[in-house]
Design an enzyme around this catalytic site. Structure first.
Site, PDB file in Angstrom:
ATOM      1  N   ARG A 160       0.835  -1.224   0.000  1.00 50.46           N
ATOM      2  CA  ARG A 160       0.000   0.000   0.000  1.00 50.46           C
ATOM      3  C   ARG A 160       0.869   1.273   0.000  1.00 50.46           C
ATOM      4  NH1 ARG A 160      -2.924  -3.801  -0.332  1.00 50.46           N
ATOM      5  NH2 ARG A 160      -5.017  -4.028   0.552  1.00 50.46           N
ATOM      6  N   SER A 234     -10.508  -1.081   3.988  1.00 49.05           N
ATOM      7  CA  SER A 234      -9.703  -1.183   5.222  1.00 49.05           C
ATOM      8  C   SER A 234      -9.322   0.219   5.672  1.00 49.05           C
ATOM      9  CB  SER A 234      -8.410  -1.952   4.964  1.00 49.05           C
ATOM     10  OG  SER A 234      -8.675  -3.236   4.500  1.00 49.05           O
ATOM     11  N   GLU A 329      -4.739   3.496   6.463  1.00 46.40           N
ATOM     12  CA  GLU A 329      -4.444   3.364   5.033  1.00 46.40           C
ATOM     13  C   GLU A 329      -5.142   4.506   4.291  1.00 46.40           C
ATOM     14  OE1 GLU A 329      -5.524  -0.450   3.085  1.00 46.40           O
ATOM     15  OE2 GLU A 329      -6.235   0.764   1.412  1.00 46.40           O
TER      16      GLU A 329
HETATM   17  P1  FAD Z   1      -9.171   8.231  -4.326  1.00 40.14           P
HETATM   18  O1  FAD Z   1      -9.662   7.621  -3.076  1.00 40.14           O
HETATM   19  O2  FAD Z   1      -9.969   9.329  -4.928  1.00 40.14           O
HETATM   20  O3  FAD Z   1      -7.664   8.733  -4.109  1.00 40.14           O
HETATM   21  C1  FAD Z   1      -6.722   7.901  -3.491  1.00 40.14           C
HETATM   22  C2  FAD Z   1      -5.334   8.567  -3.573  1.00 40.14           C
HETATM   23  O4  FAD Z   1      -4.887   8.582  -4.913  1.00 40.14           O
HETATM   24  C3  FAD Z   1      -5.318  10.016  -3.097  1.00 40.14           C
HETATM   25  O5  FAD Z   1      -4.073  10.265  -2.487  1.00 40.14           O
HETATM   26  C4  FAD Z   1      -5.424  10.814  -4.404  1.00 40.14           C
HETATM   27  O6  FAD Z   1      -4.831  12.073  -4.289  1.00 40.14           O
HETATM   28  C5  FAD Z   1      -4.649   9.930  -5.350  1.00 40.14           C
HETATM   29  N1  FAD Z   1      -5.079   9.992  -6.755  1.00 40.14           N
HETATM   30  C6  FAD Z   1      -6.239   9.503  -7.276  1.00 40.14           C
HETATM   31  N2  FAD Z   1      -6.236   9.661  -8.619  1.00 40.14           N
HETATM   32  C7  FAD Z   1      -5.084  10.273  -8.953  1.00 40.14           C
HETATM   33  C8  FAD Z   1      -4.502  10.710 -10.191  1.00 40.14           C
HETATM   34  N3  FAD Z   1      -5.084  10.507 -11.387  1.00 40.14           N
HETATM   35  N4  FAD Z   1      -3.291  11.325 -10.147  1.00 40.14           N
HETATM   36  C9  FAD Z   1      -2.665  11.508  -8.954  1.00 40.14           C
HETATM   37  N5  FAD Z   1      -3.145  11.105  -7.769  1.00 40.14           N
HETATM   38  C10 FAD Z   1      -4.350  10.497  -7.766  1.00 40.14           C
HETATM   39  N6  FAD Z   1      -7.885  -1.045  -1.697  1.00 40.14           N
HETATM   40  C11 FAD Z   1      -7.054  -2.106  -1.884  1.00 40.14           C
HETATM   41  O7  FAD Z   1      -5.858  -1.913  -2.133  1.00 40.14           O
HETATM   42  N7  FAD Z   1      -7.513  -3.380  -1.813  1.00 40.14           N
HETATM   43  C12 FAD Z   1      -8.801  -3.666  -1.555  1.00 40.14           C
HETATM   44  O8  FAD Z   1      -9.171  -4.839  -1.501  1.00 40.14           O
HETATM   45  C13 FAD Z   1      -9.706  -2.576  -1.357  1.00 40.14           C
HETATM   46  N8  FAD Z   1     -11.010  -2.809  -1.075  1.00 40.14           N
HETATM   47  C14 FAD Z   1     -11.859  -1.747  -0.879  1.00 40.14           C
HETATM   48  C15 FAD Z   1     -13.207  -2.018  -0.618  1.00 40.14           C
HETATM   49  C16 FAD Z   1     -14.103  -0.968  -0.440  1.00 40.14           C
HETATM   50  C17 FAD Z   1     -15.549  -1.278  -0.152  1.00 40.14           C
HETATM   51  C18 FAD Z   1     -13.652   0.367  -0.536  1.00 40.14           C
HETATM   52  C19 FAD Z   1     -14.619   1.497  -0.376  1.00 40.14           C
HETATM   53  C20 FAD Z   1     -12.311   0.648  -0.782  1.00 40.14           C
HETATM   54  C21 FAD Z   1     -11.400  -0.422  -0.953  1.00 40.14           C
HETATM   55  N9  FAD Z   1     -10.035  -0.199  -1.203  1.00 40.14           N
HETATM   56  C22 FAD Z   1      -9.192  -1.259  -1.427  1.00 40.14           C
HETATM   57  C23 FAD Z   1      -9.513   1.180  -1.223  1.00 40.14           C
HETATM   58  C24 FAD Z   1      -9.658   1.894  -2.589  1.00 40.14           C
HETATM   59  O9  FAD Z   1     -10.543   1.197  -3.424  1.00 40.14           O
HETATM   60  C25 FAD Z   1      -8.305   2.051  -3.282  1.00 40.14           C
HETATM   61  O10 FAD Z   1      -7.404   2.758  -2.462  1.00 40.14           O
HETATM   62  C26 FAD Z   1      -8.433   2.759  -4.636  1.00 40.14           C
HETATM   63  O11 FAD Z   1      -7.222   2.675  -5.351  1.00 40.14           O
HETATM   64  C27 FAD Z   1      -8.841   4.216  -4.507  1.00 40.14           C
HETATM   65  O12 FAD Z   1      -9.157   4.673  -5.812  1.00 40.14           O
HETATM   66  P2  FAD Z   1      -9.906   6.042  -6.075  1.00 40.14           P
HETATM   67  O13 FAD Z   1      -9.908   6.244  -7.545  1.00 40.14           O
HETATM   68  O14 FAD Z   1     -11.204   6.029  -5.405  1.00 40.14           O
HETATM   69  O15 FAD Z   1      -8.899   7.076  -5.407  1.00 40.14           O
HETATM   70  N1  EPU Z   2      -9.578 -11.018  10.909  1.00 44.54           N
HETATM   71  C1  EPU Z   2     -10.225 -11.137  12.120  1.00 44.54           C
HETATM   72  N2  EPU Z   2     -11.341 -10.376  12.325  1.00 44.54           N
HETATM   73  C2  EPU Z   2     -11.817  -9.519  11.398  1.00 44.54           C
HETATM   74  C3  EPU Z   2     -11.152  -9.397  10.164  1.00 44.54           C
HETATM   75  C4  EPU Z   2     -10.028 -10.161   9.948  1.00 44.54           C
HETATM   76  O1  EPU Z   2      -9.805 -11.901  12.979  1.00 44.54           O
HETATM   77  O2  EPU Z   2     -12.837  -8.873  11.669  1.00 44.54           O
HETATM   78  C5  EPU Z   2      -8.375 -11.845  10.665  1.00 44.54           C
HETATM   79  C6  EPU Z   2      -8.708 -13.289  10.273  1.00 44.54           C
HETATM   80  O3  EPU Z   2      -7.710 -14.104  10.838  1.00 44.54           O
HETATM   81  C7  EPU Z   2      -8.545 -13.296   8.769  1.00 44.54           C
HETATM   82  C8  EPU Z   2      -7.402 -12.296   8.579  1.00 44.54           C
HETATM   83  O4  EPU Z   2      -7.630 -11.306   9.589  1.00 44.54           O
HETATM   84  O5  EPU Z   2      -8.184 -14.551   8.268  1.00 44.54           O
HETATM   85  C9  EPU Z   2      -7.334 -11.649   7.206  1.00 44.54           C
HETATM   86  O6  EPU Z   2      -8.610 -11.078   6.894  1.00 44.54           O
HETATM   87  P1  EPU Z   2      -8.997 -10.714   5.375  1.00 44.54           P
HETATM   88  O7  EPU Z   2      -8.699 -11.869   4.482  1.00 44.54           O
HETATM   89  O8  EPU Z   2     -10.365 -10.153   5.368  1.00 44.54           O
HETATM   90  O9  EPU Z   2      -7.923  -9.608   4.992  1.00 44.54           O
HETATM   91  P2  EPU Z   2      -7.419  -8.307   5.728  1.00 44.54           P
HETATM   92  O10 EPU Z   2      -5.985  -8.502   6.095  1.00 44.54           O
HETATM   93  O11 EPU Z   2      -8.339  -7.889   6.802  1.00 44.54           O
HETATM   94  C10 EPU Z   2      -6.486  -7.308   3.515  1.00 44.54           C
HETATM   95  C11 EPU Z   2      -6.524  -6.000   2.788  1.00 44.54           C
HETATM   96  C12 EPU Z   2      -7.822  -5.864   2.015  1.00 44.54           C
HETATM   97  C13 EPU Z   2      -7.893  -6.995   1.000  1.00 44.54           C
HETATM   98  C14 EPU Z   2      -7.834  -8.324   1.756  1.00 44.54           C
HETATM   99  C15 EPU Z   2      -7.776  -9.502   0.816  1.00 44.54           C
HETATM  100  C16 EPU Z   2      -5.171  -4.446   4.045  1.00 44.54           C
HETATM  101  C17 EPU Z   2      -5.136  -3.244   4.905  1.00 44.54           C
HETATM  102  N3  EPU Z   2      -6.372  -4.893   3.716  1.00 44.54           N
HETATM  103  O12 EPU Z   2      -7.507  -7.264   4.501  1.00 44.54           O
HETATM  104  O13 EPU Z   2      -7.782  -4.638   1.308  1.00 44.54           O
HETATM  105  O14 EPU Z   2      -9.071  -6.916   0.237  1.00 44.54           O
HETATM  106  O15 EPU Z   2      -6.648  -8.368   2.582  1.00 44.54           O
HETATM  107  O16 EPU Z   2      -6.518  -9.554   0.222  1.00 44.54           O
HETATM  108  O17 EPU Z   2      -4.111  -4.957   3.675  1.00 44.54           O
HETATM  109  C18 EPU Z   2      -8.301  -2.314   1.475  1.00 44.54           C
HETATM  110  O18 EPU Z   2      -7.091  -2.109   1.336  1.00 44.54           O
HETATM  111  O19 EPU Z   2      -9.144  -1.392   1.564  1.00 44.54           O
HETATM  112  C19 EPU Z   2      -8.779  -3.702   1.523  1.00 44.54           C
HETATM  113  C20 EPU Z   2     -10.061  -4.029   1.710  1.00 44.54           C
END
Ligand code: FAD
Ligand code: EPU
Length: 333
Positions: A160, A234, A329
């Site tokens: 990240r 997250s 994050e």
């Molecule tokens: P924004 O939130 O609008 O911006 C994020 C950052 O990028 C800011 O610093 C912004 O300034 C910068 N930025 C955006 N566009 C540009 C550009 N064109 N040029 C320069 N800077 C820019 N993230 C994960 O990694 N893994 C996950 O599994 C994951 N699951 C999610 C689930 C949910 C339900 C939600 C709501 C979010 C999740 N995220 C996850 C977080 C999010 O989706 C990511 O961080 C995503 O990349 C953000 O994209 P955005 O376009 O919305 O960026």
């Molecule tokens: N866990 C718990 N309780 C909870 C949640 C998680 O005990 O309420 C423990 C469990 O042991 C589980 C482990 O955490 O097995 C991992 O959970 P999960 O697979 O849901 O993944 P995570 O580590 O919580 C990360 C990323 C997610 C990504 C998933 C799958 C980060 C900060 N988050 O979550 O990314 O989708 O792995 O790869 O690294 C995001 O960045 O916004 C995001 C959703």
């Protein structure tokens, strides 16, 4: 180009925040022609707003890219290079790759947001990160309007993390990302619950589409839909602690989940937060999600300050119980 004053900034947390000026541009040239007028302004570049927490209105200029397009720029024996506009929706790109028979991004299905942010955030899920497929990143300097191209190595990607989030924060608008996708499907099934989800399939049934379907179904079961309950995924990153500290903790908590990381041991922050009793609990209008403790949610009408108050309390409790610092994050604006 569209320009608005005191315009609401879209964000999946569902928090009300306005930008003094909001500009949606459509091309590199439009952005370059706009920049001289913005000298001295505070600038925030947003994508889909899915990783932002606003604590105030933004007294400056918010930029959003409307640059679209997905174009093949090189075809090689085993891979294909695709140049994608920063304003494309990330998951539309993932779906498009599957229709073309290209793999590499299927584990990143359904991550909200746009292509530009994928290269800032180094998005990751289920054992794959954007850095595994990013070949190069094209940007415009917000300081002097020049066009720049960065290789994957230039961006110094980590968990990240990228230079765009650190040393280069606020300096570039990403305009395009070039991804390297594979013509040969090599399934990435190391992340436990993906393998479990696909365990009933024969080997030849494990296709990129099957992986995408599995990822989507796991995500929909665990993560709140922002259209129903505001959130930014997250809220915290998973902490990496020195091995000695982990071994000490393991004596007290033998069941502590963990993964090896290059510089120590990664512990899921969701587990730490759940152990502190916060899962499903609220503080005012913000709450810890009841199915995934790493996600903070807006219960309706929360302000950025409400979410930060909950985040501070959760961090405090995790530190007090485990001696571990956890860090957001989410980008706090
Ligand atoms: P924004 O939130 O609008 O911006 C994020 C950052 O990028 C800011 O610093 C912004 O300034 C910068 N930025 C955006 N566009 C540009 C550009 N064109 N040029 C320069 N800077 C820019 N993230 C994960 O990694 N893994 C996950 O599994 C994951 N699951 C999610 C689930 C949910 C339900 C939600 C709501 C979010 C999740 N995220 C996850 C977080 C999010 O989706 C990511 O961080 C995503 O990349 C953000 O994209 P955005 O376009 O919305 O960026
Ligand atoms: N866990 C718990 N309780 C909870 C949640 C998680 O005990 O309420 C423990 C469990 O042991 C589980 C482990 O955490 O097995 C991992 O959970 P999960 O697979 O849901 O993944 P995570 O580590 O919580 C990360 C990323 C997610 C990504 C998933 C799958 C980060 C900060 N988050 O979550 O990314 O989708 O792995 O790869 O690294 C995001 O960045 O916004 C995001 C959703």
């Amino acid at each position: 180009m569209k320009r608005y004053e005191w315009h609401p900034v879209h964000n999946t947390f569902g928090i009300e925040a306005k930008a003094r000026v909001y500009v949606d541009y459509e091309s590199v040239e439009e952005l370059q022609s706009l920049l001289p007028q913005l000298a001295g302004e505070r600038i925030l570049h947003v994508g889909g707003g899915s990783n932002l927490l606003f604590t105030n209105d933004f007294d400056g200029v918010v930029l959003h890219s409307g640059i679209r397009g997905m174009e093949v720029v090189a075809e090689e024996a085993e891979s294909v290079l695709v140049r994608v506009g920063a304003g494309e929706v990330w998951d539309d790109f993932v779906a498009y790759c599957l229709t073309q028979g290209w793999s590499g991004v299927e584990n990143l299905s359904l991550i909200p947001g746009e292509v530009g942010a994928s290269a800032v955030q180094n998005i990751g899920a289920y054992g794959v990160e954007a850095k595994d497929v990013i070949e190069r990143v094209e940007a415009v300097s917000l300081l002097d309007g020049s066009r720049r191209t960065f290789t994957n190595a230039d961006c110094q990607y980590g968990y990240r993390q990228s230079k765009f989030k650190r040393e280069w924060r606020g300096q570039f608008a990403i305009t395009h990302v070039v991804y390297r996708l594979s013509r040969q499907f090599v399934p990435q099934l190391d992340y436990g619950n993906i393998r479990t989800q696909l365990s009933t399939l024969r080997d030849d049934e494990v296709t990129p589409q099957a992986v995408r379907d599995a990822v989507i179904s796991i995500r929909q079961a665990k993560l709140p839909d922002p259209l129903v309950q505001g959130n930014a995924g997250s809220f915290f990153m998973n902490p990496v602690v020195p091995r000695e500290q982990f071994e000490q903790l393991q004596k007290d908590y033998p069941q502590i989940p963990h993964y090896n990381a290059p510089n120590g041991v990664k512990i899921p922050a969701g587990w730490l937060i759940e152990q502190c009793g916060w899962k499903g609990k609220a503080l005012g209008k913000a709450a810890v999600h009841d199915r995934q403790a790493l996600v903070l949610v807006n219960r309706g009408g929360a302000t950025g300050a409400d979410v930060l108050a909950l985040s501070d309390t959760v961090c405090h409790d995790v530190k007090a119980r485990f001696g571990i610092d956890i860090h957001p994050e989410v980008n706090v604006i």
